[in-house]
Design a protein around this motif. Structure first.
Motif, PDB file in Angstrom:
ATOM      1  N   UNK A 223       0.830  -1.205   0.000  1.00  0.00           N
ATOM      2  CA  UNK A 223       0.000   0.000   0.000  1.00  0.00           C
ATOM      3  C   UNK A 223       0.864   1.255   0.000  1.00  0.00           C
ATOM      4  N   UNK A 224       1.881   1.273   0.834  1.00  0.00           N
ATOM      5  CA  UNK A 224       2.773   2.436   0.896  1.00  0.00           C
ATOM      6  C   UNK A 224       3.497   2.642  -0.430  1.00  0.00           C
ATOM      7  N   UNK A 225       3.907   1.567  -1.070  1.00  0.00           N
ATOM      8  CA  UNK A 225       4.568   1.683  -2.371  1.00  0.00           C
ATOM      9  C   UNK A 225       3.618   2.261  -3.412  1.00  0.00           C
ATOM     10  N   UNK A 226       2.372   1.791  -3.419  1.00  0.00           N
ATOM     11  CA  UNK A 226       1.398   2.289  -4.385  1.00  0.00           C
ATOM     12  C   UNK A 226       1.128   3.781  -4.199  1.00  0.00           C
ATOM     13  N   UNK A 227       0.984   4.200  -2.945  1.00  0.00           N
ATOM     14  CA  UNK A 227       0.744   5.617  -2.671  1.00  0.00           C
ATOM     15  C   UNK A 227       1.984   6.426  -3.025  1.00  0.00           C
ATOM     16  N   UNK A 228       3.138   5.952  -2.623  1.00  0.00           N
ATOM     17  CA  UNK A 228       4.392   6.642  -2.947  1.00  0.00           C
ATOM     18  C   UNK A 228       4.543   6.830  -4.451  1.00  0.00           C
ATOM     19  N   UNK A 229       4.222   5.786  -5.230  1.00  0.00           N
ATOM     20  CA  UNK A 229       4.366   5.860  -6.684  1.00  0.00           C
ATOM     21  C   UNK A 229       3.496   6.955  -7.290  1.00  0.00           C
ATOM     22  N   UNK A 230       2.407   7.301  -6.624  1.00  0.00           N
ATOM     23  CA  UNK A 230       1.527   8.376  -7.119  1.00  0.00           C
ATOM     24  C   UNK A 230       1.987   9.743  -6.618  1.00  0.00           C
ATOM     25  N   UNK A 231       2.345   9.850  -5.339  1.00  0.00           N
ATOM     26  CA  UNK A 231       2.606  11.175  -4.782  1.00  0.00           C
ATOM     27  C   UNK A 231       4.073  11.608  -4.845  1.00  0.00           C
ATOM     28  N   UNK A 232       5.011  10.656  -4.835  1.00  0.00           N
ATOM     29  CA  UNK A 232       6.439  11.009  -4.820  1.00  0.00           C
ATOM     30  C   UNK A 232       7.266   9.794  -5.250  1.00  0.00           C
ATOM     31  N   UNK A 233       7.309   9.498  -6.558  1.00  0.00           N
ATOM     32  CA  UNK A 233       7.953   8.270  -7.040  1.00  0.00           C
ATOM     33  C   UNK A 233       9.421   8.109  -6.642  1.00  0.00           C
ATOM     34  N   UNK A 234      10.120   9.203  -6.353  1.00  0.00           N
ATOM     35  CA  UNK A 234      11.536   9.119  -6.000  1.00  0.00           C
ATOM     36  C   UNK A 234      11.767   8.888  -4.508  1.00  0.00           C
ATOM     37  N   UNK A 235      10.716   8.876  -3.726  1.00  0.00           N
ATOM     38  CA  UNK A 235      10.837   8.720  -2.272  1.00  0.00           C
ATOM     39  C   UNK A 235      11.291   7.304  -1.919  1.00  0.00           C
ATOM     40  N   UNK A 236      12.235   7.214  -0.990  1.00  0.00           N
ATOM     41  CA  UNK A 236      12.710   5.925  -0.487  1.00  0.00           C
ATOM     42  C   UNK A 236      11.865   5.539   0.719  1.00  0.00           C
ATOM     43  N   UNK A 237      11.297   4.343   0.673  1.00  0.00           N
ATOM     44  CA  UNK A 237      10.482   3.870   1.790  1.00  0.00           C
ATOM     45  C   UNK A 237      11.262   2.982   2.748  1.00  0.00           C
ATOM     46  N   UNK A 238      12.561   2.949   2.604  1.00  0.00           N
ATOM     47  CA  UNK A 238      13.391   2.183   3.522  1.00  0.00           C
ATOM     48  C   UNK A 238      13.106   0.698   3.468  1.00  0.00           C
TER      49      UNK A 238
END
Length: 103
Positions: free
Chosen positions: A75-90
């Motif tokens: 879920x976090x990856x899917x949201x990240x891909x929409x709002x900030x694709x370059x963000x590292x989720x660790x």
């Protein structure tokens, strides 16, 4: 000069299926990870087995289409891909990389 509005997450869940706790947990996970980078996380009661998650009106998860419920990392990856694709989720990203990296 107007600022770009922050992303809005909408989780629609089935009240008949008693999925409020699941929806609330997912909202909590997103708020814990993205904090003030999100403008809002909204829980929307529905019926008929519905469970959808959208970000800025873009459907990112649909229980029937996607086969169940996402785990927190997905879920976090899917949201990240929409709002900030370059963000590292660790750790959430590293878990996925291990599965796809044969080394």
């Amino acid at each position: 000069m107007s600022e770009k509005p922050l992303p809005a997450i909408r989780i629609t869940y089935c009240t008949q299926c008693l999925w409020l706790l699941r929806a609330g947990w997912m909202a909590q996970e997103l708020l814990s990870t993205f904090g003030t980078d999100l403008g809002e996380v909204t829980l929307v009661p529905g019926t008929g087995g519905i469970f959808t998650i959208s970000c800025n009106d873009q459907l990112i998860w649909e229980r029937k289409r996607d086969g169940g419920f996402p785990d927190a990392a997905k879920l976090k990856q899917l949201v990240r891909d929409v709002i900030d694709p370059d963000r590292d989720l660790g750790h959430a990203d590293r878990k996925t990389q291990k599965k796809t990296d044969p080394a």
